[in-house]
Design a protein around this motif. Structure first.
Motif, PDB file in Angstrom:
ATOM      1  N   PRO A 108      25.690  40.514  38.715  1.00  0.00           N
ATOM      2  CA  PRO A 108      25.994  39.506  39.751  1.00  0.00           C
ATOM      3  C   PRO A 108      24.767  38.992  40.493  1.00  0.00           C
ATOM      4  O   PRO A 108      24.778  37.851  40.955  1.00  0.00           O
ATOM      5  CB  PRO A 108      26.938  40.261  40.707  1.00  0.00           C
ATOM      6  CG  PRO A 108      26.619  41.712  40.499  1.00  0.00           C
ATOM      7  CD  PRO A 108      26.231  41.846  39.060  1.00  0.00           C
ATOM      8  N   ASP A 109      23.732  39.789  40.606  1.00  0.00           N
ATOM      9  CA  ASP A 109      22.546  39.407  41.374  1.00  0.00           C
ATOM     10  C   ASP A 109      21.688  38.454  40.542  1.00  0.00           C
ATOM     11  O   ASP A 109      21.257  38.782  39.430  1.00  0.00           O
ATOM     12  CB  ASP A 109      21.748  40.665  41.743  1.00  0.00           C
ATOM     13  CG  ASP A 109      20.631  40.377  42.735  1.00  0.00           C
ATOM     14  OD1 ASP A 109      20.119  39.242  42.745  1.00  0.00           O
ATOM     15  OD2 ASP A 109      20.246  41.291  43.496  1.00  0.00           O
ATOM     16  N   GLU A 110      21.409  37.285  41.104  1.00  0.00           N
ATOM     17  CA  GLU A 110      20.716  36.242  40.332  1.00  0.00           C
ATOM     18  C   GLU A 110      19.314  36.654  39.901  1.00  0.00           C
ATOM     19  O   GLU A 110      18.887  36.324  38.795  1.00  0.00           O
ATOM     20  CB  GLU A 110      20.635  34.952  41.158  1.00  0.00           C
ATOM     21  CG  GLU A 110      19.945  33.809  40.409  1.00  0.00           C
ATOM     22  CD  GLU A 110      19.866  32.538  41.233  1.00  0.00           C
ATOM     23  OE1 GLU A 110      19.307  31.540  40.725  1.00  0.00           O
ATOM     24  OE2 GLU A 110      20.369  32.542  42.384  1.00  0.00           O
ATOM     25  N   HIS A 111      18.580  37.361  40.764  1.00  0.00           N
ATOM     26  CA  HIS A 111      17.189  37.690  40.426  1.00  0.00           C
ATOM     27  C   HIS A 111      17.086  38.582  39.190  1.00  0.00           C
ATOM     28  O   HIS A 111      16.415  38.200  38.212  1.00  0.00           O
ATOM     29  CB  HIS A 111      16.486  38.332  41.622  1.00  0.00           C
ATOM     30  CG  HIS A 111      15.059  38.694  41.368  1.00  0.00           C
ATOM     31  ND1 HIS A 111      14.101  37.755  41.020  1.00  0.00           N
ATOM     32  CD2 HIS A 111      14.421  39.894  41.380  1.00  0.00           C
ATOM     33  CE1 HIS A 111      12.929  38.367  40.839  1.00  0.00           C
ATOM     34  NE2 HIS A 111      13.103  39.649  41.052  1.00  0.00           N
TER      35      HIS A 111
ATOM     36  N   ARG B  30      19.325  39.064  36.928  1.00  0.00           N
ATOM     37  CA  ARG B  30      19.937  38.350  35.810  1.00  0.00           C
ATOM     38  C   ARG B  30      18.963  37.333  35.214  1.00  0.00           C
ATOM     39  O   ARG B  30      18.850  37.194  33.989  1.00  0.00           O
ATOM     40  CB  ARG B  30      21.221  37.656  36.266  1.00  0.00           C
ATOM     41  CG  ARG B  30      22.016  37.042  35.108  1.00  0.00           C
ATOM     42  CD  ARG B  30      23.353  36.488  35.584  1.00  0.00           C
ATOM     43  NE  ARG B  30      23.209  35.357  36.489  1.00  0.00           N
ATOM     44  CZ  ARG B  30      23.526  35.383  37.782  1.00  0.00           C
ATOM     45  NH1 ARG B  30      24.005  36.479  38.333  1.00  0.00           N
ATOM     46  NH2 ARG B  30      23.365  34.301  38.526  1.00  0.00           N
TER      47      ARG B  30
ATOM     48  N   GLY C 206      21.465  46.716  39.130  1.00  0.00           N
ATOM     49  CA  GLY C 206      22.257  45.501  39.282  1.00  0.00           C
ATOM     50  C   GLY C 206      23.354  45.352  38.266  1.00  0.00           C
ATOM     51  O   GLY C 206      24.064  44.375  38.264  1.00  0.00           O
TER      52      GLY C 206
END
Length: 215
Positions: free
Chosen positions: A123-126, A128, A214
């Protein structure tokens, strides 16, 4: 800890991840070649990611900007660009971290490969986004789009070894397994052997402690 010093790379590791790169990072820093760049640095420093996203797309990056403050580099993503870095830093020495192919495959398939497979569920953009970049340079560009074909992946593993040995003069290159300990590394870098034992880090469980948060 290290400050924002401007320097150039003194040591470049051309080996794949899961060849003892975290232990080598710790060893190089112990020997005075720190800070050492590693994939962990990209996770910990969001400003690093855009450089590697550009590089993964084949766009030009200023390596001096990427490695500002670093003296050495190991692991992916830097290892993917070993040719460019060896040319850009002609005075740097080149390490090629290796391990027996079957042991490497076992380690890779249970760590990096699994993490890349679940990247879209993070879920965490960084993290990912980092894994999307890593998937491009590892799965797509290094393994020709398939991380499932063991023979194809191990062929790429061997090709990296052959390519580095062919491209880098022998007096600039050390082919190194972490099981060899301090002596060959210290002789290659012309530094004294520490009294403490060679660092041991990043077993599979430690990998997931560092990179699996994450997931």
């Amino acid at each position: 800890m290290w400050g924002n010093r401007i320097m150039s790379l003194s040591v470049i590791n051309a080996g794949f991840g899961r060849t003892g790169t975290m232990s080598i990072k710790m060893a190089l820093e112990k020997l005075g070649f720190g800070p050492c760049h590693h994939m962990e640095e990209v996770f910990n420093n969001p400003a690093q990611l855009p450089y590697w996203q550009k590089a993964a797309k084949g766009e030009a990056v200023d390596w001096n900007e990427v490695f500002q403050g670093y003296q050495s580099a190991v692991d992916w993503p830097s290892g993917h660009y070993w040719r460019e870095l060896a040319e850009f830093y002609p005075d740097a020495k080149v390490l090629l971290s290796v391990r027996p192919a079957e042991l490497w495959w076992s380690s890779y398939s249970e760590t990096i490969k699994r993490l890349l497979e679940i990247k879209d569920n993070i879920p965490d953009e960084h993290p990912r986004s980092i894994l999307t970049m890593a998937d491009e340079i590892i799965t797509q560009q290094t393994f020709n789009g398939s991380a499932e074909n063991k023979d194809q992946v191990l062929s790429a593993f061997q090709k990296r070894i052959d390519d580095v040995k062919e491209a880098i003069p022998a007096d600039r290159l050390l082919i190194f397994q972490v099981t060899e300990g301090w002596k060959p590394l210290c002789e290659f870098l012309d530094v004294p052997v520490p009294e403490s034992g060679f660092p041991r880090s990043n077993a599979k469980i430690e990998f997931w402690d560092v990179f699996g948060g994450g997931a």
